[in-house]
Design an enzyme around this catalytic site. Structure first.
Site, mmCIF file in Angstrom:
data_model
loop_
_atom_site.group_PDB
_atom_site.id
_atom_site.type_symbol
_atom_site.label_atom_id
_atom_site.label_comp_id
_atom_site.label_asym_id
_atom_site.label_seq_id
_atom_site.Cartn_x
_atom_site.Cartn_y
_atom_site.Cartn_z
ATOM 1 N N TYR A 1 -23.883 -27.566 52.120
ATOM 2 C CA TYR A 1 -23.487 -27.976 50.769
ATOM 3 C C TYR A 1 -22.334 -28.981 50.866
ATOM 4 O O TYR A 1 -22.360 -30.053 50.266
ATOM 5 C CB TYR A 1 -23.078 -26.723 49.974
ATOM 6 C CG TYR A 1 -22.154 -26.959 48.797
ATOM 7 C CD1 TYR A 1 -22.631 -27.461 47.594
ATOM 8 C CD2 TYR A 1 -20.774 -26.666 48.894
ATOM 9 C CE1 TYR A 1 -21.773 -27.674 46.519
ATOM 10 C CE2 TYR A 1 -19.918 -26.869 47.830
ATOM 11 C CZ TYR A 1 -20.422 -27.374 46.641
ATOM 12 O OH TYR A 1 -19.578 -27.593 45.583
ATOM 13 N N LYS B 1 -21.781 -32.882 49.859
ATOM 14 C CA LYS B 1 -20.715 -33.293 48.921
ATOM 15 C C LYS B 1 -19.932 -34.470 49.522
ATOM 16 O O LYS B 1 -19.478 -35.353 48.794
ATOM 17 C CB LYS B 1 -19.763 -32.131 48.606
ATOM 18 C CG LYS B 1 -20.334 -30.994 47.787
ATOM 19 C CD LYS B 1 -20.740 -31.359 46.371
ATOM 20 C CE LYS B 1 -19.612 -31.543 45.390
ATOM 21 N NZ LYS B 1 -20.118 -31.839 44.018
HETATM 22 N N1 LIG Z 1 -17.157 -23.873 40.995
HETATM 23 C C1 LIG Z 1 -16.285 -24.248 41.921
HETATM 24 O O1 LIG Z 1 -15.425 -23.490 42.356
HETATM 25 C C2 LIG Z 1 -16.309 -25.657 42.432
HETATM 26 C C3 LIG Z 1 -17.268 -26.563 42.018
HETATM 27 N N2 LIG Z 1 -17.250 -27.845 42.482
HETATM 28 C C4 LIG Z 1 -18.226 -28.819 41.997
HETATM 29 O O2 LIG Z 1 -18.161 -28.833 40.587
HETATM 30 C C5 LIG Z 1 -19.425 -29.166 40.036
HETATM 31 C C6 LIG Z 1 -19.777 -28.154 38.970
HETATM 32 O O3 LIG Z 1 -19.810 -26.864 39.553
HETATM 33 P P1 LIG Z 1 -20.134 -25.574 38.693
HETATM 34 O O4 LIG Z 1 -19.938 -25.863 37.264
HETATM 35 O O5 LIG Z 1 -19.437 -24.462 39.348
HETATM 36 O O6 LIG Z 1 -21.696 -25.426 39.001
HETATM 37 P P2 LIG Z 1 -22.886 -24.934 38.050
HETATM 38 O O7 LIG Z 1 -24.001 -24.524 38.967
HETATM 39 O O8 LIG Z 1 -22.415 -23.955 37.061
HETATM 40 O O9 LIG Z 1 -23.291 -26.265 37.271
HETATM 41 C C7 LIG Z 1 -24.088 -27.275 37.797
HETATM 42 C C8 LIG Z 1 -25.157 -27.667 36.779
HETATM 43 O O10 LIG Z 1 -25.958 -28.736 37.319
HETATM 44 C C9 LIG Z 1 -27.315 -28.413 37.085
HETATM 45 N N3 LIG Z 1 -28.198 -29.097 38.011
HETATM 46 C C10 LIG Z 1 -28.484 -28.750 39.294
HETATM 47 N N4 LIG Z 1 -29.384 -29.597 39.809
HETATM 48 C C11 LIG Z 1 -29.680 -30.490 38.845
HETATM 49 C C12 LIG Z 1 -30.563 -31.602 38.782
HETATM 50 N N5 LIG Z 1 -31.360 -31.959 39.808
HETATM 51 N N6 LIG Z 1 -30.623 -32.342 37.645
HETATM 52 C C13 LIG Z 1 -29.854 -31.982 36.583
HETATM 53 N N7 LIG Z 1 -29.022 -30.934 36.578
HETATM 54 C C14 LIG Z 1 -28.929 -30.198 37.700
HETATM 55 C C15 LIG Z 1 -27.347 -26.917 37.263
HETATM 56 O O11 LIG Z 1 -28.531 -26.335 36.799
HETATM 57 P P3 LIG Z 1 -29.050 -24.974 37.524
HETATM 58 O O12 LIG Z 1 -27.967 -23.977 37.300
HETATM 59 O O13 LIG Z 1 -30.323 -24.667 36.838
HETATM 60 O O14 LIG Z 1 -29.190 -25.325 38.974
HETATM 61 C C16 LIG Z 1 -26.100 -26.502 36.472
HETATM 62 O O15 LIG Z 1 -26.396 -26.438 35.103
HETATM 63 C C17 LIG Z 1 -20.393 -29.222 41.204
HETATM 64 O O16 LIG Z 1 -20.569 -30.569 41.585
HETATM 65 C C18 LIG Z 1 -19.675 -28.481 42.311
HETATM 66 O O17 LIG Z 1 -20.044 -28.981 43.574
HETATM 67 C C19 LIG Z 1 -16.299 -28.270 43.366
HETATM 68 C C20 LIG Z 1 -15.346 -27.406 43.814
HETATM 69 C C21 LIG Z 1 -15.270 -26.030 43.400
#
Ligand SMILES: NC(=O)C1=CN([C@@H]2O[C@H](COP(=O)(O)OP(=O)(O)OC[C@H]3O[C@@H](n4cnc5c(N)ncnc54)[C@H](OP(=O)(O)O)[C@@H]3O)[C@@H](O)[C@H]2O)C=CC1
Ligand SMILES: CC(C)=CCC[C@@H](C)[C@H]1CC[C@H]2C3=C(CC[C@]12C)[C@@]1(C)CCC(=O)C[C@@H]1CC3
Length: 352
Positions: free
Chosen positions: A144, A148
């Site tokens: 992952y 990133k």
């Molecule tokens: N949470 C954390 O602690 C951290 C998060 N991040 C980054 O922050 C960002 C948000 O994370 P977070 O809110 O926790 O993650 P979530 O999984 O809650 O949100 C990500 C969203 O993107 C959607 N998604 C995934 N694949 C696709 C696609 N191909 N097309 C359109 N939408 C898509 C997901 O849908 P579905 O759920 O159906 O897959 C989900 O709704 C990410 O980039 C993550 O890498 C960085 C550091 C820490």
């Protein structure tokens, strides 16, 4: 020559806007008077004034429908870190992000704000007050994170004043808050299985856990300060609570707040890491026959047993960042056990 009419700078799209961070971002943007379009693979809620578009970010045509007339795009979509599908990580985070960049450029979007991760510089060994000039991890802690890193590079390299397309990356770490799908649920699940009895190492390692409101604030500040003459162009920014906490104190406070016992018995870091490595090799070898998901992966052990906290001085200097909420200590229990709601109530004064 016909001049292209610039879309309003308050018209934006949030890719991944149905997710944990995305939804908080959407809600704050609406409060701030932005007109918001959400693009996500799923629609999970409704907010008046927000338009929802279901689609896969790997599909440029789907994206183009949403991005016309949008000047600002937030990209916070990613498969969850715990997902085991390497192809999906590559397809969404690398190929999909390339498609997002192309679609933005084709649609005339002027600013792209990426949600990256502080883990892009983490190799499983101590990082104390890490700045953004640390090199990308040569051996990232998992696949992952590897994707990133590639994603962040793609977005930052696409920044071009000549093309009127500016980009910036926000690197949060350990996001928690209301509706967190990962941090507290994993912890509670581990506690329910009776596996939260041990502290890995001496328990003094400091870590950033970042309240979701601060992460949202950092994203919006970045968008609003991203201009051709600003230092933000093509750069990455750590956004934290600016208040590192002992990993095991945070775990204990959450657990005790939810009615579980705090971990008590210490185990040497190298022993647990070695066992996790062995388990990982065994599960890898068994994968064609049976798919086991161990609780103790080398990545999790590294996160639980080392220092990893980051300086947000660059964000303070370039965009005037200051955490808007630091109220997470001590965490106690909300009616539904929602730690994030407790922290939020500290901010708003509401009862949870
Ligand atoms: N949470 C954390 O602690 C951290 C998060 N991040 C980054 O922050 C960002 C948000 O994370 P977070 O809110 O926790 O993650 P979530 O999984 O809650 O949100 C990500 C969203 O993107 C959607 N998604 C995934 N694949 C696709 C696609 N191909 N097309 C359109 N939408 C898509 C997901 O849908 P579905 O759920 O159906 O897959 C989900 O709704 C990410 O980039 C993550 O890498 C960085 C550091 C820490
Ligand atoms: C600060 C930061 C990057 C947090 C990321 C969130 C998750 C990676 C953590 C949330 C719950 C944590 C957790 C463990 C490791 C890291 C998390 C998954 C353990 C598996 C570590 C070893 C244990 O003793 C059990 C822990 C359960 C919770």
């Amino acid at each position: 020559m016909a001049t292209r009419i610039r879309p309003s700078s308050k018209r934006c799209a949030v890719i991944g806007g149905s997710g944990f961070l995305g939804r908080h971002l959407v809600e704050r943007l609406v409060e701030k008077g932005y007109s918001v379009a959400v693009f996500d693979i799923a629609q999970r809620y409704e907010v008046s004034g927000v338009t929802f578009h279901q689609g896969d970010l790997c599909n440029k045509q789907d994206l183009l429908k949403v991005l016309k007339d949008v000047s600002l795009v937030f990209h916070c979509a990613s498969p969850a870190p715990g997902c085991n599908d390497r192809n999906l990580f590559w397809r969404v985070n690398v190929e999909g992000t390339r498609t997002v960049i192309q679609a933005c450029q084709q649609a005339g979007v002027q600013k792209l704000v990426l949600t990256s991760s502080a883990s892009v510089v983490f190799e499983g060994t101590d990082i104390m007050n890490g700045k953004e000039d640390l090199p990308y991890a040569k051996r990232p802690i998992d696949y992952y994170t590897e994707t990133k890193i590639k994603q962040e590079k793609l977005v930052l390299e696409a920044c071009s004043k000549e093309k009127d397309f500016l980009t910036v990356a926000i690197r949060p770490h350990g996001i928690f808050g209301p509706r967190d799908p990962q941090l507290v649920p994993i912890l509670v699940d581990t506690a329910r299985k009776g596996k939260m009895k041990f502290i890995i190492g001496d328990g003094t390692n400091l870590v950033d856990f970042t309240y979701v409101d601060n992460v949202v604030h950092g994203h919006i500040l970045a968008a609003e300060h991203l201009r051709p003459d600003s230092p933000l162009c093509g750069k990455a920014y750590h956004i934290t609570n600016d208040d590192p906490i002992r990993f095991w104190d945070f775990m204990s406070q959450v657990l005790v707040g939810l009615g579980y016992d705090a971990p008590r018995y210490h185990l040497p870091y190298s022993l647990v890491y070695g066992i996790a490595m062995l388990l990982w090799i065994i599960t890898f070898l068994l994968r064609p026959v049976v798919n086991i998901k161990p609780t103790f992966t080398p990545m999790r052990v590294a996160l639980a047993g080392t220092h990893h906290y980051y300086s947000c001085s660059r964000a303070k200097q370039d965009m005037g960042y200051q955490p808007v909420s630091s109220a997470y200590r001590p965490l106690d229990r909300g009616k539904n056990g929602d730690i994030g709601a407790v922290a939020q109530s500290r901010r708003t004064g509401e009862e949870v």
